[in-house]
Design an enzyme around this catalytic site. Sequence first.
Site, short mmCIF file in Angstrom:
data_model
loop_
_atom_site.label_atom_id
_atom_site.label_comp_id
_atom_site.label_asym_id
_atom_site.label_seq_id
_atom_site.Cartn_x
_atom_site.Cartn_y
_atom_site.Cartn_z
CD GLU A 153 15.64 -6.76 46.48
OE1 GLU A 153 16.34 -7.56 45.65
OE2 GLU A 153 14.71 -5.50 46.25
CG ASP A 211 11.70 -4.91 45.87
OD1 ASP A 211 11.65 -5.74 45.69
OD2 ASP A 211 10.90 -4.09 44.74
#
Length: 847
Positions: free
Chosen positions: A569, A516
């Site tokens: 990401e 993330d």
Amino acid sequence: MTARKPSRKAPAPATSTPEATPGASAAAPAPAAASAEQADAVAGPATGTLGPLEASAPAPEPVTTPMPAPDAAPSVAPTPSPAAASTSAAASASAPVKQAKRAAAPPRPRRAGGGQGVRPARPLDDGDRARLLAGEHHAPHDLLGAHQIRGGVAFRVLRPFARTVTVLAKGLRAQLHDDGDGFFSGLLPMPAVPEYQLLVGYPDNEIEIHDPYRFLPALGDLDLHLIGEGRHEELWTALGARPMEHQGVTGTRFTVWAPNARGVRVSGDFNYWDGTGFPMRSLGSTGVWELFLPAIGEGALYKFDICRPDGTHTLRADPMARQAEVPPANASVVTAAHHVWRDQEWMARRGDVPVHEAPLSVYEVHLPSWRPGLTYRQLAEQLPAYVRDLGFTHVELMPVSEHPFGGSWGYQVTGFYAPTSRMGPPDDFRFLVDALHRAGIGVLVDWVPAHFPRDEWALAEFDGRPLYEHSDPQRAAHPDWGTLEFDYGRTEVRNFLVSNATYWCEEFHIDGLRVDAVASMLYLDYSREEGEWSPNEHGGRENLDAVAFLQEMNATVYRRSPGVVTIAEESTAWDGVTRATHHVGPGGFGGLGFGLKWNMGWMHDSLEYVSKEPVHRKYHHNEMTFSMVYAYSENYVLPISHDEVVHGKRSLVSKMPGDWWQQRANHRAYLGFMWAHPGKKLLFMGQEFAQGAEWSEGHGPDWWLLDPSYAAESDHRGVRTLVSDLNTVYGSTPSLWQRDTVPEGFAWVEGHAAEDNVFAFVRYDGDGSPLIAVSHFSPVVRHDYRIGVPDGPASWVEVLNTDAGRYGGGDVRNEEPLKPEAVPFHGREASVTLTLPPLATVWLRPA
């Protein structure tokens, strides 16, 4: 499930300022002046003991009673009586105040009358005594336990609130002198330190247990060396709470990294959250503290009572805890793995085909809200069957690491090594992963190494100074989320994170990590204004420490766990996210080493296009074609994730213009375009059946939309059926995935039909077998629409049509095979004419 409740909840951290000891260093305490007892020492390991806390009571006279050799002493202490427990609670409440007073002005020891054969031991040095009581001694094993000295063996025990402490050995029962403040000691005329236990007496109870301070360190020199080097790839085996057998005794080894602490004690439900009698020892310059506690096993709750450099105390959860209490409680839990894996077949073949050359269709799930209230084991009964029925190859679980605030969806982690206990213990999470694997479904998890929250019981200023976070406040503070960023330049912190990545892959058989917020790690100026950041050593904005960390993490995971994929990401145009770490790009950096990257550009552009009214889409045609300009710069995943269906962005079907029929048609056409476009696929839960409402972690998907008693149930079930068929055709058609990452796998047929809102392209597999995808984003039927086709096939058949009646469409189809004509079109020698349904995607393949 019902969470295990402790007998006493952990109190708020006590803050006390003991009197400073001359010569003590805040960063690394220097050894205290040797006591007279130590000066006489000949040899012998140190030792202590466990027991409930009790109110003070006059101690009886010490006695020594010769006795026959007893049977083997029990290794587990009996449970204190309820009366003892209630008395202990009152005693523990006042203990921090008493300790603070002792630390400020340590009292002189008092002496009870000596018993036969038990001579008084030399008194502790005042400084050592004060530091032990204040919890700031770095070497308690040097003072507590049994030590052979001139004249016999000296025993010393720190057991607050005990009335008596008796040494038990073969043929010996010797009661120690009460020295006050919980200290008991005595000198026994013995030639060597015996194998012994302690009998600790309280007003209405006695417990017999091994002395923790008679054990050698339970952590080896190699572990300490690797920790110091920042290269311990199995850090979870060295730090934290680990049930084990040590020197023939069963118990738990507690270890923690706290290099700035003046002292550390173990506090838990087994000592009523008073760690006075359980100080840990410092294992040299590594900053690691250790204590082996006999008889403590799985299920015990604990924290570390840390004495900060300024002398105040803080009670902290274990950064390496493998289990935590169910939030909002936050104590760590002693645990061990017992799950017997049955996914050997899956694990053996998962790496047979490189992920970028294999089908990858991902169903993104927030476990706590997918079916609210279900445990891991209950999810294992429902989730694998549901995902398999939809045809997805993998699930991606939003963060499962322990987090205190459910509203963060797991993205503000406090327990990096602990699966959240909201749905059960760690072994139950293993059971869920095992069940998914046995159903043929891979498991990806979201991993959050970018930041952590500021909770005072967790990682923030863990030992009184910035430790896991950067020491520069500007570098440490994350401007978007009010959290703290990790100090990637510190070897021990980088080791903590790299080891955590391998931990999930090895201990839980996870098949991939979606990392993330990578962009926030890579740039020093991320979300910062001018003057709020400092450039790197080359004057640039790149966070070189974060780059090195990500490279090391990827290289380590791929080396240790074949078949695992890492996914970034990353929302910028950083060069080489999925390039190998040893391949240097034009910017002078090696690749970050990820296997795949989320294509955020495709997601934003394509959603912008389909949200427009059809009459206006011709002005935004390039937003659907631009992704092919950079499609092969990285190995991409096309994500329609949770981030796109919350916070006012609306669900996927609700983004679409028009009435309900047109919204569903647009939704279906978009999914057909997405599944045919180069790149792996990801779809968030609820979008597979066109849920109209945004996702909420409070109640999850609107499953009632699929209830047969609901009037519009067929509309939603039709979309769900389409997703199942998309995955079925996708998985059986190599041209849709085998050459996702190379230009040879794609060719435009028509990319400029802006007036018609039409996009047509061909996908090829490794053998050159084609599939044609035609997406039509206008609400009209186009008859006899001509497109060029590749040479070779004698006819083409419709393999998928998102307007089919079974999906809730108008059922405008091409039922007969389409035969190529020798009519050049779109730069090709042959062409076919077909009927384009309104707001639909059609797939054609050779008959």
